[in-house]
Design a protein around this motif. Structure first.
Motif, mmCIF file in Angstrom:
data_model
loop_
_atom_site.group_PDB
_atom_site.id
_atom_site.type_symbol
_atom_site.label_atom_id
_atom_site.label_comp_id
_atom_site.label_asym_id
_atom_site.label_seq_id
_atom_site.Cartn_x
_atom_site.Cartn_y
_atom_site.Cartn_z
ATOM 1 N N TRP A 101 29.820 86.355 -4.877
ATOM 2 C CA TRP A 101 28.666 86.864 -4.140
ATOM 3 C C TRP A 101 27.354 86.433 -4.791
ATOM 4 C CZ3 TRP A 101 28.645 89.204 0.517
ATOM 5 C CH2 TRP A 101 27.451 89.804 0.933
ATOM 6 N N TYR A 102 27.283 86.618 -6.107
ATOM 7 C CA TYR A 102 26.015 86.380 -6.801
ATOM 8 C C TYR A 102 25.811 84.922 -7.220
ATOM 9 C CZ TYR A 102 24.744 91.326 -6.990
ATOM 10 O OH TYR A 102 24.360 92.615 -6.655
ATOM 11 N N THR A 103 26.775 84.054 -6.928
ATOM 12 C CA THR A 103 26.566 82.621 -7.153
ATOM 13 C C THR A 103 26.656 81.869 -5.829
ATOM 14 O OG1 THR A 103 28.934 82.271 -7.716
ATOM 15 C CG2 THR A 103 27.386 82.657 -9.530
ATOM 16 N N VAL A 104 27.845 81.770 -5.263
ATOM 17 C CA VAL A 104 28.056 80.966 -4.063
ATOM 18 C C VAL A 104 27.236 81.481 -2.886
ATOM 19 C CG1 VAL A 104 29.786 80.133 -2.424
ATOM 20 C CG2 VAL A 104 30.368 80.364 -4.849
ATOM 21 N N GLU A 105 27.156 82.793 -2.735
ATOM 22 C CA GLU A 105 26.442 83.355 -1.588
ATOM 23 C C GLU A 105 24.954 83.595 -1.857
ATOM 24 O OE1 GLU A 105 27.355 83.737 1.433
ATOM 25 O OE2 GLU A 105 29.543 83.644 1.408
ATOM 26 N N PHE A 106 24.606 84.110 -3.029
ATOM 27 C CA PHE A 106 23.213 84.520 -3.261
ATOM 28 C C PHE A 106 22.682 84.066 -4.623
ATOM 29 C CE2 PHE A 106 24.744 87.331 0.049
ATOM 30 C CZ PHE A 106 23.706 87.259 0.965
ATOM 31 N N GLY A 107 23.105 82.875 -5.049
ATOM 32 C CA GLY A 107 22.686 82.379 -6.347
ATOM 33 C C GLY A 107 21.344 81.663 -6.341
ATOM 34 N N LEU A 108 20.662 81.744 -7.484
ATOM 35 C CA LEU A 108 19.437 80.996 -7.760
ATOM 36 C C LEU A 108 19.682 80.142 -8.998
ATOM 37 C CD1 LEU A 108 16.735 83.846 -7.412
ATOM 38 C CD2 LEU A 108 17.603 82.331 -5.619
ATOM 39 N N VAL A 109 18.947 79.033 -9.129
ATOM 40 C CA VAL A 109 19.135 78.125 -10.252
ATOM 41 C C VAL A 109 17.778 77.698 -10.796
ATOM 42 C CG1 VAL A 109 19.277 76.104 -8.705
ATOM 43 C CG2 VAL A 109 20.272 75.969 -11.016
ATOM 44 N N ARG A 110 17.698 77.571 -12.129
ATOM 45 C CA ARG A 110 16.488 77.029 -12.754
ATOM 46 C C ARG A 110 16.448 75.530 -12.490
ATOM 47 N NH1 ARG A 110 14.478 80.676 -16.706
ATOM 48 N NH2 ARG A 110 16.021 82.223 -17.384
ATOM 49 N N ARG A 156 15.059 77.770 -7.867
ATOM 50 C CA ARG A 156 15.391 77.252 -6.542
ATOM 51 C C ARG A 156 16.599 78.008 -5.971
ATOM 52 N NH1 ARG A 156 11.154 75.562 -7.631
ATOM 53 N NH2 ARG A 156 10.419 73.388 -7.722
ATOM 54 N N LEU A 157 16.733 77.944 -4.664
ATOM 55 C CA LEU A 157 17.822 78.590 -3.950
ATOM 56 C C LEU A 157 19.040 77.665 -3.882
ATOM 57 C CD1 LEU A 157 15.683 79.428 -0.772
ATOM 58 C CD2 LEU A 157 15.940 80.917 -2.768
ATOM 59 N N PHE A 158 20.247 78.241 -4.006
ATOM 60 C CA PHE A 158 21.442 77.464 -3.671
ATOM 61 C C PHE A 158 22.503 78.300 -2.969
ATOM 62 C CE2 PHE A 158 22.826 79.116 -7.798
ATOM 63 C CZ PHE A 158 24.180 79.350 -7.619
ATOM 64 N N GLY A 159 22.429 79.613 -3.041
ATOM 65 C CA GLY A 159 23.413 80.462 -2.394
ATOM 66 C C GLY A 159 23.359 80.338 -0.876
ATOM 67 N N SER A 160 24.529 80.253 -0.255
ATOM 68 C CA SER A 160 24.587 80.012 1.190
ATOM 69 C C SER A 160 23.974 81.135 2.004
ATOM 70 C CB SER A 160 26.040 79.816 1.609
ATOM 71 O OG SER A 160 26.787 81.001 1.353
ATOM 72 N N GLY A 161 24.123 82.372 1.539
ATOM 73 C CA GLY A 161 23.548 83.485 2.268
ATOM 74 C C GLY A 161 22.035 83.456 2.285
ATOM 75 N N ILE A 162 21.438 82.777 1.302
ATOM 76 C CA ILE A 162 19.974 82.667 1.252
ATOM 77 C C ILE A 162 19.511 81.456 2.040
ATOM 78 C CG2 ILE A 162 17.937 82.675 -0.220
ATOM 79 C CD1 ILE A 162 19.650 83.497 -2.564
ATOM 80 N N VAL A 163 20.092 80.288 1.766
ATOM 81 C CA VAL A 163 19.581 79.067 2.400
ATOM 82 C C VAL A 163 19.793 79.063 3.906
ATOM 83 C CG1 VAL A 163 19.793 77.662 0.319
ATOM 84 C CG2 VAL A 163 21.698 77.750 1.946
#
Length: 288
Positions: free
Chosen positions: A170-179, A185-192
């Motif tokens: 959840w907190y990586t694949v779906e709603f993860g952020l990355v430096r 930046r956004l990378f989680g699918s639920g966000i993008v």
């Protein structure tokens, strides 16, 4: 990784729960809905989404009008990282989900939301699954992470710790952020794939933004009904993969069983805070 209504493949599905995408059955209105969703995210995400996600859009040629034909999409995706997208009739059992990931198959719903559901849909549709998830699968490092997650998921079923591992997804694949490049930046699918959350996750003062820590993440409950109250920020996809591969999850599950779960807004003294959120959004929603 949710409650499943069905305990066996429905009629017309294969033993592994896959079905034909039936691309020719999409209506003109279905394709137009995809184009509307795609256009507004394509306009919003440059400078906000991770480079790997934006690169994946180009590699997979997702800007082509209309809902992607999985057969064409898989030619490009498999050439990039050996993954493929398979259609399923809805949510599938956890062991089926993990097995597909472990064999580099990403399960995707083949339906698309109605026009009055542009901003929110409870069950993932083809836009969330394909636009949100698949571009990251064109990145070799993230593709390896997803396979490792699937393999770990199959092992987790023997430890009774599925709820803990689900939080990592959840907190990586779906709603993860990355430096990235001095920013986040956004990378989680639920966000993008969300017009509203792709702004909220980066810009709103309400949510906490906390540096990723594997054990911390796996203790933290999440919101399934609204924007997240906390986002975890990874240092890099390489570091996320390294931690997943190098961690012995058996003793980790043992430690987690002895620790209390954390609420989505809780903070710990050892947290590396990037942003201490006001939690105003969640408070107002709860009060309203």
């Amino acid at each position: 990784m949710a409650d499943h209504v069905l305990d066996r493949p429905p009629e017309g599905a294969a033993a592994d729960w896959t079905i034909a995408q039936d691309w020719s059955a999409y209506s003109a209105a279905d394709h137009e809905t995809w184009d509307i969703l795609f256009a507004r995210q394509q306009q919003q995400l440059p400078g906000r989404a991770a480079k790997a996600f934006l690169r994946g859009l180009e590699v997979l040629r997702l800007s082509k009008p209309g809902i992607p034909d999985f057969a064409e999409l898989n030619d490009r995706l498999h050439a990039a990282t050996g993954w493929q997208v398979v259609a399923v009739p809805g949510l599938v059992p956890d062991e089926v989900f993990f097995d597909h990931l472990a064999h580099r198959r990403f399960v995707a719903g083949n339906f698309i939301r109605r026009r009055d559901q542009l901003d929110y849909l409870q069950e993932p549709d083809v836009f969330h699954d394909v636009f949100g998830h698949v571009p990251m699968l064109a990145d070799p490092v993230f593709a390896d992470y997803m396979q490792a997650y699937g393999e770990g998921g199959l092992r987790s079923l023997g430890f009774g710790a599925l709820d803990k591992l689900a939080r990592l997804y959840w907190y990586t694949v779906e709603f993860g952020l990355v430096r990235e490049e001095g920013g986040i930046r956004l990378f989680g699918s639920g966000i993008v794939s969300s017009h509203g959350e792709s702004r909220f996750a980066l810009d709103d003062p309400s949510p906490h933004r906390v540096a990723f820590d594997l054990e911390r993440v796996m203790r933290t409950r999440y919101r399934i009904d609204d924007y997240q109250q906390v986002y975890f920020v990874i240092d890099s996809f390489e570091d996320l993969l390294r931690q997943t591969i190098e961690t012995d999850f058996a003793p980790l599950y043992g430690r987690l069983a002895a620790l209390p779960d954390l609420g989505p807004a809780d903070l710990l003294p050892g947290d590396v805070l990037i942003t201490r959120g006001t939690q105003t959004y969640a408070s107002e929603r709860a009060g309203g």
